[in-house]
Design an enzyme around this catalytic site. Structure first.
Site, PDB file in Angstrom:
ATOM      1  CE  LYS A 108       7.024  17.580 -14.136  1.00 37.25           C
ATOM      2  NZ  LYS A 108       7.113  16.335 -14.831  1.00 37.25           N
ATOM      3  NE  ARG A 156      -4.106  -2.002   1.698  1.00 38.22           N
ATOM      4  CZ  ARG A 156      -4.109  -3.131   2.390  1.00 38.22           C
ATOM      5  NH1 ARG A 156      -3.241  -3.309   3.360  1.00 38.22           N
ATOM      6  NH2 ARG A 156      -4.969  -4.082   2.121  1.00 38.22           N
ATOM      7  CE  LYS A 199       0.882  14.226 -14.855  1.00 41.47           C
ATOM      8  NZ  LYS A 199       0.709  14.805 -16.202  1.00 41.47           N
ATOM      9  CD  GLU A 251       9.128  16.870 -22.620  1.00 39.33           C
ATOM     10  OE1 GLU A 251       8.549  17.781 -21.998  1.00 39.33           O
ATOM     11  OE2 GLU A 251       8.526  15.980 -23.252  1.00 39.33           O
ATOM     12  NE  ARG A 257       2.183  17.322 -13.196  1.00 38.32           N
ATOM     13  CZ  ARG A 257       2.679  16.443 -12.374  1.00 38.32           C
ATOM     14  NH1 ARG A 257       2.268  16.379 -11.137  1.00 38.32           N
ATOM     15  NH2 ARG A 257       3.625  15.594 -12.765  1.00 38.32           N
ATOM     16  CG  HIS A 275       1.079  12.047 -26.359  1.00 35.41           C
ATOM     17  ND1 HIS A 275       0.486  12.520 -25.211  1.00 35.41           N
ATOM     18  CD2 HIS A 275       2.339  11.701 -26.009  1.00 35.41           C
ATOM     19  CE1 HIS A 275       1.352  12.463 -24.216  1.00 35.41           C
ATOM     20  NE2 HIS A 275       2.486  11.977 -24.677  1.00 35.41           N
ATOM     21  CG  HIS A 284       3.539  16.518 -24.437  1.00 37.95           C
ATOM     22  ND1 HIS A 284       4.368  17.614 -24.464  1.00 37.95           N
ATOM     23  CD2 HIS A 284       4.253  15.533 -23.831  1.00 37.95           C
ATOM     24  CE1 HIS A 284       5.515  17.313 -23.896  1.00 37.95           C
ATOM     25  NE2 HIS A 284       5.483  16.054 -23.508  1.00 37.95           N
ATOM     26  CD  GLU A 333      -2.122  17.115 -16.355  1.00 34.16           C
ATOM     27  OE1 GLU A 333      -1.049  16.559 -16.105  1.00 34.16           O
ATOM     28  OE2 GLU A 333      -2.742  16.953 -17.405  1.00 34.16           O
ATOM     29  CG  ASN A 360      -0.255  17.903 -20.934  1.00 32.60           C
ATOM     30  OD1 ASN A 360       0.581  17.073 -20.600  1.00 32.60           O
ATOM     31  ND2 ASN A 360      -1.362  18.113 -20.245  1.00 32.60           N
ATOM     32  CG  HIS A 403       8.119  11.917 -25.658  1.00 28.46           C
ATOM     33  ND1 HIS A 403       6.754  11.930 -25.805  1.00 28.46           N
ATOM     34  CD2 HIS A 403       8.400  12.851 -24.709  1.00 28.46           C
ATOM     35  CE1 HIS A 403       6.235  12.824 -24.982  1.00 28.46           C
ATOM     36  NE2 HIS A 403       7.218  13.391 -24.310  1.00 28.46           N
TER      37      HIS A 403
END
Ligand code: GLY
Length: 370
Positions: free
Chosen positions: A237, A130, A152, A194, A251, A262, A258, A247, A255, A274
């Site tokens: 960041k 947990r 994340k 990035e 946040r 993506h 992206h 987010e 993206n 990427h």
């Protein structure tokens, strides 16, 4: 710890943590063993998760550092390298290894590698018993700039990328700039995409610094300067994550490029990296911003010039604009069927837009496709 380490605080109340960035961060002898690691691993069982590319390069050294920092035991688990390994089965493998080694609730999982390794290890740490402590040691520029901080975690499903995961913040992040020396130039370039993204979103001065020093950065000519630039980017960041961990709002700015990127990655079956896809995505977003009169053409040109100087692509030959737009409709960032796009307002400023007419989006994409 080395005196010249850059430090960045991710301010999340009781879950706050510090990111340390320096060349020779882990091996500096002047530290007298007082690396930030000691505090988090002393007297604990530690499992270091790495991938088959990184294992032979650095795992032995990091295990020695862990032992010197006073762990009760320190073992290594190597996963095969590659995005195709980013599955729940790999997460289960990490948890099973932890169980076989007798890791308990007070033990610690560490990741040593790129974004895939840190996403998977963070995910395993968040669900094993947990939730146990997690420490991230990114070895790629992409992971240092992006995946290594912010909490994340995740794995892919056959249905899509990062569809399962958790928010689980590390206890600390250790970025040793010397790890970057073993990366191929294409990987440095991807990390730079990035980095440029953060500069366009938040920091016109950083953008100018990158314009002046991108050649040195790509060749890793000055490790201290590289550490300062990474730290400056991480501060942005960290600031975003500190104010919007889950987010709910700001946040989502991260993206930028992206949604387009993506879609391109997906249509090319992930054969394009990427960073390259995000570069094309940022250019598409800037063309859209210019067409919407939200960004000056001179700023869009500066963006393209810096991306070109970084050897990043600006166009996506071989794909149809309509297919990219269709693939963008499946983006998990969309809301109520509406495309949510990050639109630059200049260098150092951007905003999220939900109501851009699709014909404008299609037109901007088309400029950068066949
Ligand atoms: N990679 C974007 C974020 O961490 O939110």
């Amino acid at each position: 710890m080395t005196a010249r380490a850059e430090q960045v605080l991710v301010d999340l109340g009781q879950r706050s943590y510090t990111v340390y960035i320096a060349p020779d961060l882990l091996w500096d002898q002047s530290s007298s063993g007082l690396t930030p690691l000691t505090r988090f691993v002393q007297g604990k069982k530690a499992l270091l998760v790495t991938d088959s590319n990184v294992s032979g390069l650095y795992a032995g050294q990091v295990l020695s550092v862990l032992q010197a920092a006073g762990t009760l035991s320190a073992e290594c688990h190597t996963i095969p390298a590659g995005e195709e390994e980013k599955t729940f089965a790999t997460v289960e493998g990490i948890c099973r290894k932890a169980a076989q080694l007798g890791l308990d609730r007070h033990s610690v999982l560490l990741s040593l590698g790129g974004g895939v390794t840190s996403d998977l290890t963070g995910f395993a740490a968040s669900i094993y018993m947990r939730g146990i402590d997690f420490i991230s040691i990114p070895t790629s520029l992409l992971a240092m700039i992006d995946a290594g901080i912010g909490g994340k975690t995740g794995a892919d499903l056959p249905e899509g990328k990062n569809l399962i995961g958790t928010f689980w913040q590390p206890k600390t992040v250790l970025m040793d700039v010397n790890f970057l020396r073993s990366l191929p130039p294409s990987e440095i370039r991807c990390g730079c995409a990035e980095l440029i993204k953060h500069a366009i979103l938040f920091d016109a001065e950083l953008f100018q610094l990158l314009e002046e020093t991108i050649g040195d950065l790509l060749r890793l000519n000055d490790p201290d300067q590289t550490a300062r630039i990474i730290a400056r980017s991480c501060r942005h960041k960290a600031n975003v994550v500190s104010n919007d961990e889950r987010e709910g709002g700001r946040r989502a700015l991260l993206n930028f490029g992206h949604s387009f990127g993506h879609a391109i990655e997906k249509l090319l079956h992930f054969r394009m990296s990427h960073g390259d896809a995000v570069s094309i995505g940022m250019v598409m977003a800037s063309t859209l911003a210019v067409n919407l009169r939200m960004m000056k053409e001179t700023d869009a040109l500066r963006m393209k010039k810096l991306l070109s100087a970084t050897c990043l692509p600006l166009n996506c030959p071989g794909l149809k604009a309509a297919d990219i737009l269709e693939a963008m409709r499946g983006d998990k960032k969309n809301r109520n069927g509406k495309l949510r796009l990050v639109i630059p307002r200049g260098i150092g400023k951007a905003e999220i837009q939900e109501d851009i007419p699709e014909d404008m989006i299609l037109k901007a994409i088309g400029v950068h496709c066949d």
